[in-house]
Design a protein around this motif. Structure first.
Motif, PDB file in Angstrom:
ATOM      1  N   LYS A  63       0.821  -1.205   0.000  1.00 60.69           N
ATOM      2  CA  LYS A  63       0.000   0.000   0.000  1.00 60.69           C
ATOM      3  C   LYS A  63       0.856   1.257   0.000  1.00 60.69           C
ATOM      4  O   LYS A  63       0.660   2.172   0.789  1.00 60.69           O
ATOM      5  N   SER A  64       1.858   1.245  -0.899  1.00 61.56           N
ATOM      6  CA  SER A  64       2.760   2.394  -0.988  1.00 61.56           C
ATOM      7  C   SER A  64       3.234   2.566  -2.424  1.00 61.56           C
ATOM      8  O   SER A  64       3.016   1.709  -3.272  1.00 61.56           O
ATOM      9  N   LEU A  65       3.885   3.690  -2.648  1.00 58.07           N
ATOM     10  CA  LEU A  65       4.475   3.961  -3.956  1.00 58.07           C
ATOM     11  C   LEU A  65       5.933   3.539  -3.942  1.00 58.07           C
ATOM     12  O   LEU A  65       6.611   3.664  -2.918  1.00 58.07           O
ATOM     13  N   CYS A  66       6.407   3.056  -5.050  1.00 55.14           N
ATOM     14  CA  CYS A  66       7.830   2.757  -5.182  1.00 55.14           C
ATOM     15  C   CYS A  66       8.318   3.385  -6.469  1.00 55.14           C
ATOM     16  O   CYS A  66       7.526   3.691  -7.354  1.00 55.14           O
ATOM     17  N   ILE A  67       9.605   3.585  -6.549  1.00 58.88           N
ATOM     18  CA  ILE A  67      10.199   4.189  -7.740  1.00 58.88           C
ATOM     19  C   ILE A  67      10.847   3.080  -8.558  1.00 58.88           C
ATOM     20  O   ILE A  67      11.659   2.315  -8.050  1.00 58.88           O
ATOM     21  N   ILE A  68      10.465   3.010  -9.815  1.00 62.83           N
ATOM     22  CA  ILE A  68      11.103   2.084 -10.742  1.00 62.83           C
ATOM     23  C   ILE A  68      12.183   2.888 -11.446  1.00 62.83           C
ATOM     24  O   ILE A  68      11.883   3.863 -12.139  1.00 62.83           O
ATOM     25  N   PRO A  69      13.442   2.518 -11.249  1.00 68.73           N
ATOM     26  CA  PRO A  69      14.530   3.323 -11.821  1.00 68.73           C
ATOM     27  C   PRO A  69      14.539   3.291 -13.353  1.00 68.73           C
ATOM     28  O   PRO A  69      14.009   2.371 -13.975  1.00 68.73           O
ATOM     29  N   ALA A  70      15.165   4.306 -13.926  1.00 68.80           N
ATOM     30  CA  ALA A  70      15.333   4.348 -15.371  1.00 68.80           C
ATOM     31  C   ALA A  70      16.156   3.136 -15.796  1.00 68.80           C
ATOM     32  O   ALA A  70      17.053   2.696 -15.077  1.00 68.80           O
ATOM     33  N   HIS A  71      15.815   2.588 -16.944  1.00 70.42           N
ATOM     34  CA  HIS A  71      16.523   1.407 -17.436  1.00 70.42           C
ATOM     35  C   HIS A  71      16.407   1.338 -18.947  1.00 70.42           C
ATOM     36  O   HIS A  71      15.742   2.172 -19.567  1.00 70.42           O
ATOM     37  N   GLN A  72      17.023   0.348 -19.510  1.00 74.69           N
ATOM     38  CA  GLN A  72      16.966   0.142 -20.953  1.00 74.69           C
ATOM     39  C   GLN A  72      16.202  -1.135 -21.246  1.00 74.69           C
ATOM     40  O   GLN A  72      16.225  -2.089 -20.468  1.00 74.69           O
ATOM     41  N   LYS A  73      15.527  -1.133 -22.377  1.00 78.20           N
ATOM     42  CA  LYS A  73      14.708  -2.268 -22.761  1.00 78.20           C
ATOM     43  C   LYS A  73      15.049  -2.654 -24.201  1.00 78.20           C
ATOM     44  O   LYS A  73      15.162  -1.800 -25.074  1.00 78.20           O
ATOM     45  N   LEU A  74      15.200  -3.941 -24.423  1.00 82.28           N
ATOM     46  CA  LEU A  74      15.448  -4.448 -25.773  1.00 82.28           C
ATOM     47  C   LEU A  74      14.103  -4.617 -26.469  1.00 82.28           C
ATOM     48  O   LEU A  74      13.172  -5.202 -25.923  1.00 82.28           O
ATOM     49  N   HIS A  75      14.005  -4.079 -27.675  1.00 77.06           N
ATOM     50  CA  HIS A  75      12.754  -4.132 -28.425  1.00 77.06           C
ATOM     51  C   HIS A  75      13.014  -4.794 -29.779  1.00 77.06           C
ATOM     52  O   HIS A  75      14.009  -4.496 -30.440  1.00 77.06           O
ATOM     53  N   PHE A  76      12.122  -5.705 -30.170  1.00 77.85           N
ATOM     54  CA  PHE A  76      12.196  -6.339 -31.480  1.00 77.85           C
ATOM     55  C   PHE A  76      10.939  -5.997 -32.261  1.00 77.85           C
ATOM     56  O   PHE A  76       9.824  -6.170 -31.769  1.00 77.85           O
ATOM     57  N   LYS A  77      11.119  -5.502 -33.464  1.00 75.39           N
ATOM     58  CA  LYS A  77       9.992  -5.217 -34.351  1.00 75.39           C
ATOM     59  C   LYS A  77      10.124  -6.128 -35.565  1.00 75.39           C
ATOM     60  O   LYS A  77      11.059  -5.984 -36.360  1.00 75.39           O
ATOM     61  N   PRO A  78       9.210  -7.089 -35.706  1.00 73.81           N
ATOM     62  CA  PRO A  78       9.309  -8.008 -36.843  1.00 73.81           C
ATOM     63  C   PRO A  78       9.043  -7.297 -38.162  1.00 73.81           C
ATOM     64  O   PRO A  78       8.250  -6.358 -38.232  1.00 73.81           O
ATOM     65  N   ALA A  79       9.688  -7.775 -39.206  1.00 70.00           N
ATOM     66  CA  ALA A  79       9.469  -7.244 -40.549  1.00 70.00           C
ATOM     67  C   ALA A  79       8.079  -7.664 -41.036  1.00 70.00           C
ATOM     68  O   ALA A  79       7.537  -8.672 -40.600  1.00 70.00           O
ATOM     69  N   LYS A  80       7.531  -6.890 -41.939  1.00 68.24           N
ATOM     70  CA  LYS A  80       6.199  -7.186 -42.471  1.00 68.24           C
ATOM     71  C   LYS A  80       6.159  -8.583 -43.091  1.00 68.24           C
ATOM     72  O   LYS A  80       5.196  -9.332 -42.886  1.00 68.24           O
ATOM     73  N   ASN A  81       7.204  -8.960 -43.818  1.00 65.70           N
ATOM     74  CA  ASN A  81       7.257 -10.290 -44.445  1.00 65.70           C
ATOM     75  C   ASN A  81       7.149 -11.395 -43.397  1.00 65.70           C
ATOM     76  O   ASN A  81       6.436 -12.383 -43.603  1.00 65.70           O
ATOM     77  N   LEU A  82       7.869 -11.251 -42.297  1.00 69.47           N
ATOM     78  CA  LEU A  82       7.851 -12.259 -41.242  1.00 69.47           C
ATOM     79  C   LEU A  82       6.471 -12.328 -40.589  1.00 69.47           C
ATOM     80  O   LEU A  82       5.931 -13.415 -40.372  1.00 69.47           O
ATOM     81  N   LYS A  83       5.894 -11.168 -40.301  1.00 67.49           N
ATOM     82  CA  LYS A  83       4.554 -11.134 -39.703  1.00 67.49           C
ATOM     83  C   LYS A  83       3.533 -11.810 -40.616  1.00 67.49           C
ATOM     84  O   LYS A  83       2.698 -12.598 -40.160  1.00 67.49           O
ATOM     85  N   ASP A  84       3.625 -11.510 -41.906  1.00 69.76           N
ATOM     86  CA  ASP A  84       2.680 -12.102 -42.857  1.00 69.76           C
ATOM     87  C   ASP A  84       2.829 -13.618 -42.932  1.00 69.76           C
ATOM     88  O   ASP A  84       1.839 -14.348 -42.991  1.00 69.76           O
TER      89      ASP A  84
END
Length: 92
Positions: free
Chosen positions: A66-87
């Motif tokens: 029942k409290s607030l916490c701080i989530i520190p700044a961080h980096q995230k790996l993101h993958f965006k599939p190509a249209k061909n792969l999605k199709d």
């Protein structure tokens, strides 16, 4: 698919030994990892792109405490599939 299965598949498709295929795969992964550590985008045609995104610090509510916490700044790996792969995956 595990790494071992991928190595076997590469070796068979390229007609090389599994040791050579493992070395090839390790070099490929190391090259991608190195570029991502440098915060460069890695684009693989007809597959997709990998990017590193900066996520800002934010506050979040923790119901159990029942409290607030701080989530520190961080980096995230993101993958965006190509249209061909999605199709292909979606059977289009």
């Amino acid at each position: 698919m595990t790494t071992a299965e991928l190595v076997k598949s590469l070796a068979k498709r390229l007609n090389i030994s599994q040791k050579q295929a493992r070395s090839l795969l390790d070099s490929y992964v190391d090259a991608i990892t190195h570029q991502l550590l440098e915060k460069n985008t890695v684009m693989l045609r007809n597959f997709g792109s990998f990017t590193v995104k900066d996520i800002a610090e934010k506050r979040a509510y923790v119901p159990a405490k029942k409290s607030l916490c701080i989530i520190p700044a961080h980096q995230k790996l993101h993958f965006k599939p190509a249209k061909n792969l999605k199709d292909e995956v979606n059977g289009e």
